[in-house]
Design a protein around this motif. Structure first.
Motif, PDB file in Angstrom:
ATOM      1  N   GLU B 171       0.933  -1.201  -0.120  1.00  0.00           N
ATOM      2  CA  GLU B 171      -0.071   0.019  -0.130  1.00  0.00           C
ATOM      3  C   GLU B 171       0.970   1.256   0.140  1.00  0.00           C
ATOM      4  O   GLU B 171       0.686   2.162   1.001  1.00  0.00           O
ATOM      5  CB  GLU B 171      -0.842   0.011   1.343  1.00  0.00           C
ATOM      6  N   PRO B 172       1.769   1.293  -1.016  1.00  0.00           N
ATOM      7  CA  PRO B 172       2.345   2.628  -1.153  1.00  0.00           C
ATOM      8  C   PRO B 172       1.778   3.817  -0.983  1.00  0.00           C
ATOM      9  O   PRO B 172       2.337   4.932  -0.826  1.00  0.00           O
ATOM     10  CB  PRO B 172       3.386   2.476  -2.476  1.00  0.00           C
ATOM     11  N   THR B 173       0.601   3.760  -1.390  1.00  0.00           N
ATOM     12  CA  THR B 173      -0.204   5.139  -1.379  1.00  0.00           C
ATOM     13  C   THR B 173      -1.269   5.302  -0.411  1.00  0.00           C
ATOM     14  O   THR B 173      -2.018   6.138  -0.239  1.00  0.00           O
ATOM     15  CB  THR B 173      -1.030   5.129  -2.649  1.00  0.00           C
ATOM     16  N   GLY B 174      -1.094   4.274   0.604  1.00  0.00           N
ATOM     17  CA  GLY B 174      -2.073   4.249   1.701  1.00  0.00           C
ATOM     18  C   GLY B 174      -2.144   5.489   2.493  1.00  0.00           C
ATOM     19  O   GLY B 174      -3.387   5.808   2.782  1.00  0.00           O
ATOM     20  N   THR B 175      -1.123   6.316   2.758  1.00  0.00           N
ATOM     21  CA  THR B 175      -1.267   7.263   3.774  1.00  0.00           C
ATOM     22  C   THR B 175      -1.659   8.725   2.887  1.00  0.00           C
ATOM     23  O   THR B 175      -1.504   9.623   3.633  1.00  0.00           O
ATOM     24  CB  THR B 175      -0.214   7.375   4.287  1.00  0.00           C
ATOM     25  N   LEU B 176      -1.473   8.426   1.504  1.00  0.00           N
ATOM     26  CA  LEU B 176      -1.553   9.752   0.686  1.00  0.00           C
ATOM     27  C   LEU B 176      -2.818   9.892   0.066  1.00  0.00           C
ATOM     28  O   LEU B 176      -3.799   8.959   0.008  1.00  0.00           O
ATOM     29  CB  LEU B 176      -0.488   9.585  -0.579  1.00  0.00           C
TER      30      LEU B 176
END
Ligand code: ATP
Ligand code: MG
Lengths: 422, 230
Positions: B171-176
């Motif tokens: 989830e490389p975009t999870g916090t974005l």
């Protein structure tokens, strides 16, 4: 970029944390350094101060008739006693097996003589030995140089009108020992009495029909020497009609905690006709004080080190736990356990070395600041490289011991666990 | 032969003090070809991260095997497995897991600390990777001085610096937010276009569509794989 660069970057950019650990370690080290330094200095001072009270051992002839009082000790004043001390007895004291421990042998003859119409106590002494023993004396005038020279106690000098007070109030008195010769603690004697400024008004005095020169007058000490005229041993022996005889021998043994009782035994064997006694009270008190001080300092140091070690241990544990995720990431990225332990240990080594240095410096500073409250004489604080190196070694040891376990534990963490949590 | 072969993998967690074991993965079979871009989708708690770490040679499966480039990774001794991770895999974690006390350049060089190459060589390799993700001008910033998207790109740069054959991203975009999220996805797309094999966990169906292939997982079991038209 290498393993040590990670450690360095962490120390550099997390200064607060590093500083906290350094402070923790240095408080422990500083306390121990200060305690040890102070206790050692004070121990030395107590030793030298007690030494300065003069003789440890008094040798007198065996006799029942006690007539004179000298230095708080009753000595025989009867000259016809069978068991007399002789000049050679003073030399024989130095034949005992423990002769290395003996610093001063001061033989003397005591007697009362009429001096210009007044009875005065005379003491014939070996000036070299006597002045070594009576380090706290201060003289107006000079040390005796010739055979006919005298040192006169303050009260005796006053009674014989040998001195007069000076108006300017500046005393010309000088210590009998040049400053350089005085060991630490020897500067000004603690019990020195406020001096009245005076000077020698008349330096010739008639005793038993002979003329003597007053070389110096001893400033008031509050002791029995204030009443006494000191002259050379052979001259006074002749004058008192007791050639070759001694009233007493004062012996000073070197060092703290020397085997005084053993020395007493050896002198007794050497001089079977003499009564040899140690100033037990002072000797015992000294040994006890010194021992108690040492024990106290060691006990407190041990406790401080233990508490300090535990503190560093928990802090290290805490900081490793805090960095669990970080360590897990390093593992996940592919660093080996040993490399991670290396990294942590480099940090610890740096922190504890600095902590040791800071602690040692602070400890010396604390000692220097509070030393005046413990010591009346200006003790000099010496920088002992052994203590400095020891402090750093102990700091590194505590740091290493308390972080090896957390570091190993951290390196064993399952990386998948560590990276799971936010 | 496929680059990654996951065969009959199951994972059972036995949490401390609890009798019943939790079966997180059951009988997973999956092959990843070289140059492929796969998205793994599934609801929260379905076992995606678990599968990723198992594939990532840092979480031993209860059953089954993981072969990467012909190496059965869980047959390797532990420290060799660490070496293997360093040489074969690049991780992008959900929370990025950047070292807060290392600057951008140093974070990228982190996987190189044990390598014998010269400091100069490490530096120029790291700079080249930063160039690729567009962070070359922020090399001396600390992570907390970077935006969320920049942190994500930095995490990718760190994963790339060893030139690993396989990138694993959780989830490389999870916090974005979606804008910066697509920024990251663009980087992945470019990498893949240059031949990089990528295995990515995601919640976001939009992001998943970037991949060649979407693998779905629920309650630890794989169901329908959807192939996308190129
Ligand atoms: N180390 C562990 N010990 C015990 N249970 C675990 C462990 N790791 C994961 N689990 C459990 O396994 C299940 C799957 O976890 P996993 O992290 O793989 O889910 P996920 O699909 O990645 O979920 P999310 O989308 O929320 O990240 C969860 O129920 C979790 O509680
Ligand atoms: Mg997950």
């Amino acid at each position: 970029m290498r393993i040590r660069s990670i450690a360095w970057a962490n120390l550099k950019r997390r200064k607060g944390k590093a500083a906290f650990l350094i402070v923790g370690i240095s408080i422990g080290i500083a306390t121990v350094v200060a305690l040890l330094t102070l206790s050692r200095l004070i121990k030395d001072e107590i030793g030298t101060q007690l030494d300065q009270f003069g003789a440890n051992i008094i040798v007198v002839p065996q006799s029942n008739s006690l007539s004179l009082d000298y230095g708080g000790i009753s000595v025989s004043g009867v000259s016809l006693d069978v068991n007399q001390l002789k000049d050679e007895d003073a030399r024989r004291v130095l034949d005992i097996p423990y002769r290395n421990r003996i610093s001063v042998v001061a033989p003397k003859i005591l007697g009362v003589s009429n001096v210009e119409g007044q009875p005065v106590l005379l003491a014939g002494v070996n000036f070299d030995a006597e002045l070594k023993l009576k380090r706290w004396w201060r003289l107006v005038g000079q040390k005796p140089a010739q055979d006919g020279d005298l040192l006169v106690g303050y009260d005796a000098a006053k009674r014989l009108s040998l001195i007069e007070e000076t108006a300017d109030g500046q005393s010309q008195a000088v210590p009998v020992m040049p400053m350089a010769e005085i060991t630490s603690g020897g500067g000004v004697h603690a019990n020195h009495i406020q001096e009245k400024a005076f000077r020698i008004a008349r330096d010739r005095v008639q005793i038993g029909g002979n003329e003597f020169r007053v070389a110096g007058v001893i400033t008031p000490t509050g002791g029995s020497e204030d009443q006494i005229i000191f002259g050379s041993l052979p001259r006074f022996q002749k004058l008192l009609g007791k050639p070759d005889q001694l009233s007493m021998i004062e012996v000073s043994a070197l060092c703290i905690g020397c085997p005084v009782e053993e020395i007493v035994k050896q002198i007794s064997t050497q001089l079977p006709n003499a009564k040899v006694s140690a100033l037990q009270q002072s000797v015992r008190a000294r040994a006890e004080t010194v021992n108690r001080l040492t024990r106290f300092a060691s006990a407190v140091s041990a406790v401080v080190l233990l508490i300090g070690g535990l503190m560093v241990f928990t802090t290290m544990m805490g900081s490793v736990v805090e960095r669990t995720k970080e360590i897990g990431v390093l593992r996940a990225i592919g660093l080996r356990k040993r490399q991670i332990i290396n990294e942590l240990m480099i940090e610890v080594a740096a922190i504890s070395t600095i902590g040791g240095l800071v602690g040692w410096t602070a400890g010396m500073l604390i000692s220097w600041l509070i030393l005046p409250y413990f010591s009346q004489s200006g003790l000099k604080l010496e920088i002992d490289p052994k203590i400095a190196i020891g402090a750093i070694l102990v700091a590194v040891l505590i740091g290493a011991v308390s972080s090896v376990y957390p570091a190993i534990r951290a390196s064993r963490l399952d990386p998948s666990e560590a990276v799971r949590y936010v | 032969m496929s680059f990654v072969v996951i065969k009959n993998v199951s994972k059972v967690y036995q949490p401390d003090g609890i009798d019943s074991a939790v079966r997180v993965l059951a009988d997973i079979n999956l092959a990843v070809q070289e140059g492929e871009f796969i998205s793994l989708m599934g609801p929260s708690g379905s076992g995606k991260s678990t599968l990723l770490t198992i594939m990532g040679a840092m979480n031993r499966p209860s059953e089954g095997s993981v072969m990467v480039d012909g190496v059965d990774v869980y047959e390797l001794p532990e420290e060799r497995r660490a070496d293997f991770r360093r040489e074969y895999l690049g991780f992008v974690f959900q929370q990025h897991h950047l070292m807060p006390y290392l600057n951008t350049l140093e974070n990228v060089m982190l996987p190189l600390v044990t390598s014998k190459t010269s400091a100069k060589e490490k530096r120029s390799r790291a700079m080249a990777v930063l160039q690729r993700v567009g962070l070359a001008n922020k090399a001396t910033r600390l992570p907390n001085q970077l935006s969320g998207g920049e942190q994500g790109r930095l995490a990718i740069a760190r994963a790339l610096v060893n030139e690993p054959p396989l990138i694993l991203a959780d989830e490389p975009t999870g916090t974005l937010d979606s804008n910066t999220g697509s920024e990251i996805m663009e980087v992945f797309q470019q990498l893949n276009a240059q031949g990089q094999t990528i295995f990515m966990v995601t919640h976001n169906p939009e992001n998943a569509l970037v991949a060649h292939r979407i693998v779905n997982i629920r309650d630890g079991r794989m169901f329908n794989e959807s192939e996308k038209e190129q």
